[in-house]
Design a protein around this motif. Structure first.
Motif, short mmCIF file in Angstrom:
data_model
loop_
_atom_site.label_atom_id
_atom_site.label_comp_id
_atom_site.label_asym_id
_atom_site.label_seq_id
_atom_site.Cartn_x
_atom_site.Cartn_y
_atom_site.Cartn_z
N TRP A 76 30.12 40.09 32.05
CA TRP A 76 29.84 38.86 31.31
C TRP A 76 30.89 38.03 30.41
CZ3 TRP A 76 28.67 37.33 26.34
CH2 TRP A 76 28.05 36.07 26.11
N CYS A 77 31.32 38.83 29.71
CA CYS A 77 32.37 38.11 29.00
C CYS A 77 33.55 37.87 29.79
CB CYS A 77 32.99 39.30 27.91
SG CYS A 77 32.11 39.99 26.68
N GLU A 78 33.96 38.19 30.64
CA GLU A 78 35.08 38.01 31.71
C GLU A 78 34.68 36.71 32.51
OE1 GLU A 78 38.89 37.98 33.62
OE2 GLU A 78 37.99 39.21 31.71
N SER A 106 31.27 35.72 42.66
CA SER A 106 31.67 35.86 41.19
C SER A 106 32.20 37.52 41.03
CB SER A 106 30.47 35.61 40.33
OG SER A 106 29.87 34.69 40.29
N LEU A 107 31.67 38.41 41.65
CA LEU A 107 32.16 39.61 41.41
C LEU A 107 33.64 39.85 42.39
CD1 LEU A 107 28.79 41.57 42.30
CD2 LEU A 107 29.89 41.20 39.81
N TRP A 130 38.79 35.33 22.03
CA TRP A 130 38.36 36.89 21.55
C TRP A 130 37.58 37.37 22.67
CZ3 TRP A 130 34.03 39.57 20.05
CH2 TRP A 130 34.19 40.74 19.66
N LEU A 131 36.45 36.65 22.99
CA LEU A 131 35.44 37.13 23.87
C LEU A 131 36.14 37.43 25.32
CD1 LEU A 131 32.27 35.03 22.82
CD2 LEU A 131 32.75 37.40 22.59
N TRP A 132 36.91 36.58 25.73
CA TRP A 132 37.68 36.70 26.88
C TRP A 132 38.42 38.11 26.99
CZ3 TRP A 132 42.49 33.95 29.41
CH2 TRP A 132 42.53 34.45 30.73
N GLY A 133 39.03 38.44 25.67
CA GLY A 133 39.78 39.63 25.51
C GLY A 133 39.13 40.82 25.52
N ARG A 134 37.72 40.65 25.39
CA ARG A 134 36.89 41.61 25.70
C ARG A 134 36.06 41.86 26.97
NH1 ARG A 134 39.37 41.46 21.94
NH2 ARG A 134 39.20 42.15 20.03
#
Length: 253
Positions: free
Chosen positions: A88-90, A108-109, A187-191
């Motif tokens: 989800w973050c990605e 998406s996957l 930050w969220l993309w980094g997670r």
């Protein structure tokens, strides 16, 4: 002679049970052994107490099997939830590519797999990043934002360049007193799928699925050391594989 045993079967000591299990059954209505049940052919299963103990062991074995199955189902659910958070973050906080708008779930996957950015796009994005940094250093933050946006649209799957563009864009937007949430988005993309914390937590959550719920520490130190060495080797192999995939595909693509 008849023997009477009182109390619950699980309260008997092993020595008493051994004696009882070796007692041959008596012939109905008589006080002597029958020829068919000689001492040599006597089995534990002939005694009612042993039958009760066997049933109790079977019940406990069934409970243990159910417990292990339940632990594995829970571990699988927890690992799936953790991987869903990474996905989800990605998908939600990475830069949007031209075809990201109308993607199906399968597409998406598939988009999570490594995608090599064309060399021309990488060069153009790198040049736009350098121009944006130069404009920001000169105080022209509005023009710098345009260059940083060009980086995100030119090479949206290039993690290193896009993270640098997000960071520089956040500084220029702050200088212009504009919001936009670039810092939180970065930050969220980094997670996302590259964040090692997800995989560490997945290992911790999945570990109970492969261990007994009533795990007893072995008194033999050599056995303990061998188990620790095996798990340590597994952790090292997983760490090497993660870093290889990260630096070969996760950062440079």
């Amino acid at each position: 002679t008849r023997y009477r045993v009182t109390g619950k079967a699980d309260m008997l000591s092993s020595s008493v049970m051994h004696i009882l299990c070796r007692m041959p059954p008596t012939s109905p209505g008589r006080g002597r052994l029958t020829h068919a049940h000689s001492r040599k052919s006597i089995r534990c299963r002939w005694h009612p107490i042993c039958l009760a103990m066997s049933a109790q062991r079977d019940a406990k074995s069934g409970d243990s099997t159910n417990t292990i199955t339940r632990r594995r189902v829970i571990a699988l659910a927890e690992v799936s939830l953790e991987l869903s958070v990474a996905t989800w973050c990605e998908l939600n906080f990475r830069p949007k590519a031209p075809g990201d708008v109308d993607m199906t779930l399968w597409e998406s996957l598939v988009s999570l797999l490594p995608y090599k950015t064309p060399q021309e796009a990488r060069i153009e994005a790198q040049a736009a990043l350098e121009r944006g940094r130069s404009l920001a250093a000169a105080g022209e933050h509005a023009s710098a934002l345009e260059q940083f946006d060009l980086v995100l649209t030119t090479a949206p799957r290039q993690y290193t360049l896009c993270q640098a563009a997000f960071s520089a864009r956040f500084q220029s937007a702050s200088a212009l007193k504009q919001g936009g949430g670039d810092g939180l988005r970065q930050w969220l993309w980094g997670r996302g799928v590259r964040f090692p914390g997800h995989y560490i937590l997945c290992y911790i959550l999945a570990r109970p699925a492969f261990t007994s719920p009533n795990e007893v520490i072995e008194p033999d130190k050599k056995t303990q050391q061998a188990a620790l060495l095996r798990e340590g080797a597994l952790i090292c192999a997983l760490a090497v594989a993660y870093n290889y995939l990260l630096f070969m595909y996760g950062l440079e693509y």
